[in-house]
Scaffold this motif. Sequence first.
Motif, PDB file in Angstrom:
ATOM      1  N   LEU A 193       0.599  -1.568  -0.259  1.00  0.00           N
ATOM      2  CA  LEU A 193      -0.289  -0.264   0.542  1.00  0.00           C
ATOM      3  C   LEU A 193       1.115   1.506  -0.579  1.00  0.00           C
ATOM      4  CD1 LEU A 193      -2.603  -0.849   2.896  1.00  0.00           C
ATOM      5  CD2 LEU A 193      -3.084  -0.131   0.445  1.00  0.00           C
ATOM      6  N   LEU A 231      -3.534   4.103  -2.393  1.00  0.00           N
ATOM      7  CA  LEU A 231      -4.045   5.040  -1.139  1.00  0.00           C
ATOM      8  C   LEU A 231      -4.679   6.143  -1.588  1.00  0.00           C
ATOM      9  CD1 LEU A 231      -6.721   3.996   0.658  1.00  0.00           C
ATOM     10  CD2 LEU A 231      -5.176   3.678   2.654  1.00  0.00           C
ATOM     11  N   GLU A 237      -9.340   7.067  -1.056  1.00  0.00           N
ATOM     12  CA  GLU A 237     -10.026   7.171   0.812  1.00  0.00           C
ATOM     13  C   GLU A 237     -10.976   7.708   1.196  1.00  0.00           C
ATOM     14  OE1 GLU A 237      -9.386   6.918   5.247  1.00  0.00           O
ATOM     15  OE2 GLU A 237     -10.057   8.350   3.988  1.00  0.00           O
ATOM     16  N   LEU A 274     -10.843  -1.965   2.328  1.00  0.00           N
ATOM     17  CA  LEU A 274      -9.801  -2.019   1.719  1.00  0.00           C
ATOM     18  C   LEU A 274      -8.924  -3.561   1.600  1.00  0.00           C
ATOM     19  CD1 LEU A 274      -7.187  -0.350   0.158  1.00  0.00           C
ATOM     20  CD2 LEU A 274      -6.695   0.456   3.166  1.00  0.00           C
TER      21      LEU A 274
END
Length: 241
Positions: free
Chosen positions: A22, A107, A140, A227
């Motif tokens: 990530l 992200l 996000e 996620l």
Amino acid sequence: MIIEEMTMPEFEQGLARSRTVLIPFGSVEEHGPHLPLSTDTLEACEVARKAALLTPLFVAPPIHYGNCRSTSCHPGTISISTTTLKMLFKDIVQALYSHGLRNFIALTGHAGGAHCSALQDAGEEMLSSYPDANFAVVTEYLLARDEGRGLIETPGDAHAGEIETSRILHSHPHLVKGSAPREFPAFPAGILVRDKRRYWPGGVWGDPAKATAEKGARLEELVVKKLVELIQTVETCRNES
């Protein structure tokens, strides 16, 4: 596995557990008179760290800067070009790919249109450069907005309002300084304006007064769950040449 906290041997050993990383993207951007300039980065990092507790993956150090157009005239905002943003994403992927990582998820806590488009463009370009890798770009904030339907009371809440104030009240309450009035700016349709603060004086898009730490905790939980589902989907994707 938080890369910035790992040693070289720990990183090498981690490759046996996961080839997924990530990469949190944030911003240094005004968030009204009550939230920190690093709000977007803090939100992305919190979710990334929580996801890493639930499934094996690497979390790269965050990129603290983003492309911020609508708030560029507000004090404290530090915006970078979309070209710089794209190259940062590409250079980071190139380095991580060379170490064996194959699943890359950007992200982003900042949901600006040009910012997100730049990350998506970079990801699309890398599909051909790395045919054995998988890529995803996820916002996000949009996950929080979509997953929080029924929980969020403010229609159209978008920036430093109910959602983001709730998130920071939960994760970093000491950084919430006072309150801010409800605000819904209106930019002239189709016209590119130089003095954006004229049309958005307070830097809020929503209603911070409806925020609570309890809502923030629930929103964070929902985003982490979504996620992790995305990560698992990316990891099972079949690479196409």
